[in-house]
Design a protein around this motif. Structure first.
Motif, short mmCIF file in Angstrom:
data_model
loop_
_atom_site.label_atom_id
_atom_site.label_comp_id
_atom_site.label_asym_id
_atom_site.label_seq_id
_atom_site.Cartn_x
_atom_site.Cartn_y
_atom_site.Cartn_z
N ASN A 152 -15.07 0.01 -5.96
CA ASN A 152 -16.08 -0.82 -6.62
C ASN A 152 -15.74 -2.31 -6.58
N GLU A 153 -14.46 -2.62 -6.37
CA GLU A 153 -14.02 -4.01 -6.27
C GLU A 153 -13.76 -4.44 -4.83
N GLY A 154 -14.19 -3.59 -3.88
CA GLY A 154 -14.10 -3.95 -2.47
C GLY A 154 -12.84 -3.51 -1.75
N PHE A 155 -12.02 -2.68 -2.41
CA PHE A 155 -10.78 -2.20 -1.81
C PHE A 155 -10.97 -0.81 -1.22
N GLY A 156 -10.36 -0.60 -0.08
CA GLY A 156 -10.27 0.73 0.50
C GLY A 156 -8.81 1.14 0.48
N ILE A 157 -8.58 2.44 0.58
CA ILE A 157 -7.21 2.95 0.62
C ILE A 157 -6.83 3.17 2.08
N LEU A 158 -5.85 2.40 2.55
CA LEU A 158 -5.40 2.50 3.94
C LEU A 158 -4.28 3.51 4.11
N THR A 159 -3.42 3.60 3.10
CA THR A 159 -2.26 4.49 3.18
C THR A 159 -2.07 5.22 1.86
N GLU A 160 -1.39 6.34 1.96
CA GLU A 160 -1.04 7.10 0.77
C GLU A 160 0.35 7.68 0.98
N ILE A 161 1.26 7.34 0.09
CA ILE A 161 2.62 7.86 0.16
C ILE A 161 2.84 8.75 -1.05
N ASP A 162 3.17 9.99 -0.80
CA ASP A 162 3.43 10.96 -1.87
C ASP A 162 4.93 10.90 -2.17
N ILE A 163 5.29 10.15 -3.20
CA ILE A 163 6.69 9.98 -3.58
C ILE A 163 7.30 11.32 -3.99
N GLN A 164 6.55 12.12 -4.73
CA GLN A 164 7.05 13.41 -5.19
C GLN A 164 7.47 14.27 -4.00
N ALA A 165 6.61 14.40 -3.00
CA ALA A 165 6.90 15.23 -1.82
C ALA A 165 8.01 14.62 -0.98
N THR A 166 7.99 13.30 -0.82
CA THR A 166 8.99 12.63 0.01
C THR A 166 10.39 12.77 -0.58
#
Length: 130
Positions: A27-41
């Motif tokens: 809604n503020e013009g941001f898209g999600i480019l990456t996602e890092i799953d800290i729990q899994a990593t």
């Protein structure tokens, strides 16, 4: 000076909170480019147990373009990290980097107004979360 903008959410539904955060950023013009799953990593790399914990790489292309037009090396500061993590009490915390704090050491007067605008948009997105 703090280096992050933080909001605690009164829910323990991690997936729902991720959807809400993603939508608020959108809604503020941001898209999600990456996602890092800290729990899994951390489990995979160190065999350590973490509560649910994500780092979302959020980008507003308009502002990214402005920054890169001023200084292409600003790419090292992109995207804006937004984290979502479960706290010990079961509530969820959303934190976003403070772009004003992030660029403070650079002393760039031409980048400062952009960082302030991005900060306002991140604050607005987090403020809308219940």
């Amino acid at each position: 000076m703090t280096y992050h903008i933080t909001k605690t959410i009164e829910t323990n539904d991690f997936e729902k909170a991720k959807e809400l955060v993603t939508e608020a950023l959108k809604n503020e013009g941001f898209g999600i480019l990456t996602e890092i799953d800290i729990q899994a990593t951390m489990k995979k790399k160190l065999d350590k147990d973490y509560k649910p914990f994500l780092i979302l790489g959020a980008c507003n292309p308009h502002f990214a373009d402005q920054l890169l037009g001023i200084d292409p090396n600003m790419s090292a500061m992109l995207p804006c990290n937004v984290t979502l993590r479960q706290l010990e009490n079961g509530k969820l915390e959303v934190s976003a980097m403070d772009p004003v704090a992030a660029i403070a050491a650079l002393g760039s007067k031409s980048i400062e107004p952009i960082a302030k605008e991005v900060k306002l948009k991140l604050e607005k997105a987090l403020h809308t979360l219940a």
